[in-house]
Design a protein around this motif. Sequence first.
Motif, PDB file in Angstrom:
ATOM      1  N   HIS A   1      35.189  38.468  33.145  1.00  0.00           N
ATOM      2  CA  HIS A   1      35.538  37.047  33.185  1.00  0.00           C
ATOM      3  C   HIS A   1      36.948  36.746  32.694  1.00  0.00           C
ATOM      4  O   HIS A   1      37.316  35.582  32.567  1.00  0.00           O
ATOM      5  N   VAL A   2      37.709  37.782  32.392  1.00  0.00           N
ATOM      6  CA  VAL A   2      39.091  37.581  31.932  1.00  0.00           C
ATOM      7  C   VAL A   2      40.042  38.373  32.818  1.00  0.00           C
ATOM      8  O   VAL A   2      39.637  39.288  33.529  1.00  0.00           O
ATOM      9  N   ALA A   3      41.307  37.987  32.750  1.00  0.00           N
ATOM     10  CA  ALA A   3      42.321  38.667  33.562  1.00  0.00           C
ATOM     11  C   ALA A   3      42.517  40.100  33.078  1.00  0.00           C
ATOM     12  O   ALA A   3      42.548  40.366  31.875  1.00  0.00           O
ATOM     13  N   HIS A   4      42.635  41.009  34.024  1.00  0.00           N
ATOM     14  CA  HIS A   4      42.857  42.416  33.695  1.00  0.00           C
ATOM     15  C   HIS A   4      44.312  42.602  33.252  1.00  0.00           C
ATOM     16  O   HIS A   4      45.222  41.998  33.790  1.00  0.00           O
ATOM     17  N   SER A   5      44.505  43.451  32.250  1.00  0.00           N
ATOM     18  CA  SER A   5      45.857  43.761  31.776  1.00  0.00           C
ATOM     19  C   SER A   5      45.866  45.163  31.196  1.00  0.00           C
ATOM     20  O   SER A   5      44.812  45.740  30.906  1.00  0.00           O
ATOM     21  N   ALA A   6      47.063  45.671  30.986  1.00  0.00           N
ATOM     22  CA  ALA A   6      47.208  46.994  30.364  1.00  0.00           C
ATOM     23  C   ALA A   6      46.678  46.960  28.923  1.00  0.00           C
ATOM     24  O   ALA A   6      46.078  47.940  28.453  1.00  0.00           O
ATOM     25  N   LEU A   7      46.875  45.834  28.236  1.00  0.00           N
ATOM     26  CA  LEU A   7      46.370  45.710  26.860  1.00  0.00           C
ATOM     27  C   LEU A   7      44.846  45.742  26.831  1.00  0.00           C
ATOM     28  O   LEU A   7      44.245  46.383  25.963  1.00  0.00           O
ATOM     29  N   LEU A   8      44.230  45.070  27.784  1.00  0.00           N
ATOM     30  CA  LEU A   8      42.765  45.081  27.870  1.00  0.00           C
ATOM     31  C   LEU A   8      42.257  46.478  28.209  1.00  0.00           C
ATOM     32  O   LEU A   8      41.263  46.940  27.644  1.00  0.00           O
TER      33      LEU A   8
ATOM     34  N   VAL B   1      39.509  54.591  11.195  1.00  0.00           N
ATOM     35  CA  VAL B   1      40.748  54.505  11.966  1.00  0.00           C
ATOM     36  C   VAL B   1      40.465  53.979  13.372  1.00  0.00           C
ATOM     37  O   VAL B   1      41.196  53.128  13.889  1.00  0.00           O
ATOM     38  N   GLN B   2      39.382  54.445  13.978  1.00  0.00           N
ATOM     39  CA  GLN B   2      39.059  53.998  15.328  1.00  0.00           C
ATOM     40  C   GLN B   2      38.741  52.504  15.359  1.00  0.00           C
ATOM     41  O   GLN B   2      39.173  51.792  16.257  1.00  0.00           O
ATOM     42  N   VAL B   3      37.998  52.005  14.378  1.00  0.00           N
ATOM     43  CA  VAL B   3      37.689  50.569  14.319  1.00  0.00           C
ATOM     44  C   VAL B   3      38.973  49.757  14.175  1.00  0.00           C
ATOM     45  O   VAL B   3      39.140  48.722  14.835  1.00  0.00           O
ATOM     46  N   VAL B   4      39.883  50.205  13.342  1.00  0.00           N
ATOM     47  CA  VAL B   4      41.153  49.495  13.157  1.00  0.00           C
ATOM     48  C   VAL B   4      41.950  49.497  14.464  1.00  0.00           C
ATOM     49  O   VAL B   4      42.480  48.452  14.884  1.00  0.00           O
ATOM     50  N   ARG B   5      42.029  50.635  15.124  1.00  0.00           N
ATOM     51  CA  ARG B   5      42.770  50.727  16.391  1.00  0.00           C
ATOM     52  C   ARG B   5      42.157  49.824  17.453  1.00  0.00           C
ATOM     53  O   ARG B   5      42.876  49.147  18.195  1.00  0.00           O
ATOM     54  N   ILE B   6      40.832  49.820  17.533  1.00  0.00           N
ATOM     55  CA  ILE B   6      40.146  48.972  18.510  1.00  0.00           C
ATOM     56  C   ILE B   6      40.402  47.496  18.196  1.00  0.00           C
ATOM     57  O   ILE B   6      40.709  46.703  19.096  1.00  0.00           O
TER      58      ILE B   6
ATOM     59  N   GLY C   1      42.329  44.890  20.552  1.00  0.00           N
ATOM     60  CA  GLY C   1      41.597  43.720  21.021  1.00  0.00           C
ATOM     61  C   GLY C   1      42.318  42.430  20.680  1.00  0.00           C
ATOM     62  O   GLY C   1      42.389  41.506  21.493  1.00  0.00           O
ATOM     63  N   ALA C   2      42.858  42.365  19.468  1.00  0.00           N
ATOM     64  CA  ALA C   2      43.622  41.178  19.075  1.00  0.00           C
ATOM     65  C   ALA C   2      44.863  41.019  19.946  1.00  0.00           C
ATOM     66  O   ALA C   2      45.179  39.911  20.392  1.00  0.00           O
ATOM     67  N   LYS C   3      45.552  42.123  20.205  1.00  0.00           N
ATOM     68  CA  LYS C   3      46.730  42.054  21.076  1.00  0.00           C
ATOM     69  C   LYS C   3      46.341  41.600  22.481  1.00  0.00           C
ATOM     70  O   LYS C   3      47.031  40.784  23.090  1.00  0.00           O
ATOM     71  N   ALA C   4      45.240  42.123  23.001  1.00  0.00           N
ATOM     72  CA  ALA C   4      44.796  41.741  24.342  1.00  0.00           C
ATOM     73  C   ALA C   4      44.401  40.264  24.390  1.00  0.00           C
ATOM     74  O   ALA C   4      44.699  39.569  25.361  1.00  0.00           O
ATOM     75  N   ALA C   5      43.756  39.788  23.337  1.00  0.00           N
ATOM     76  CA  ALA C   5      43.297  38.396  23.318  1.00  0.00           C
ATOM     77  C   ALA C   5      44.425  37.404  23.108  1.00  0.00           C
ATOM     78  O   ALA C   5      44.400  36.303  23.658  1.00  0.00           O
ATOM     79  N   TRP C   6      45.420  37.780  22.325  1.00  0.00           N
ATOM     80  CA  TRP C   6      46.463  36.838  21.944  1.00  0.00           C
ATOM     81  C   TRP C   6      47.805  37.102  22.605  1.00  0.00           C
ATOM     82  O   TRP C   6      48.789  36.416  22.300  1.00  0.00           O
TER      83      TRP C   6
END
Length: 155
Positions: free
Chosen positions: A70-77, A134-139, A143-148
């Motif tokens: 339901h959201v636009a596809h991007s490299a960040l996503l 580390v994986q949770v932090v990276r995810i 995710g924040a970068k993709a959302a914002w």
Amino acid sequence: MPNDFHGLPLHPLIVHATVVIVPLAALTVLLAALWPRFRAWAGPLPTGLSLVGLALVPLSTSTGETLERHVAHSALLERHTHLADGLLPWMIGLAVVASISFAVQRLGRAKSVHRSIPIVLAVLTLIVVVGATVQVVRIGESGAKAAWADTNMSS
């Protein structure tokens, strides 16, 4: 599984639980591995938290896949979804190490346990704790970068 809760997408709601439980599980499993007094006090708590975290991971990825449609596809996503797929093996490892450590603790009360077993478990615990955290932090960061990414936050 429903896609929303009272109009809110489920993914952010479940992800926030995951972001809290996974590091909390990692911390308690690590403390139980390294600190005998905490281990005796905590009992099955570290194992229980790691199993809850393990259950939250597929829920997070499943709701994320639903939201992704339901959201636009991007490299960040794309990066975010790729990183999210890497958390499950770490959580399996954390749950296994926590469960074995708890079993060894219980067994150790009744019988003698070879000295090397707690040491090996502590090393394995450190590895999976660091990996999962580390994986949770990276995810979360991706995710924040993709959302914002498309918003301008400057004043």
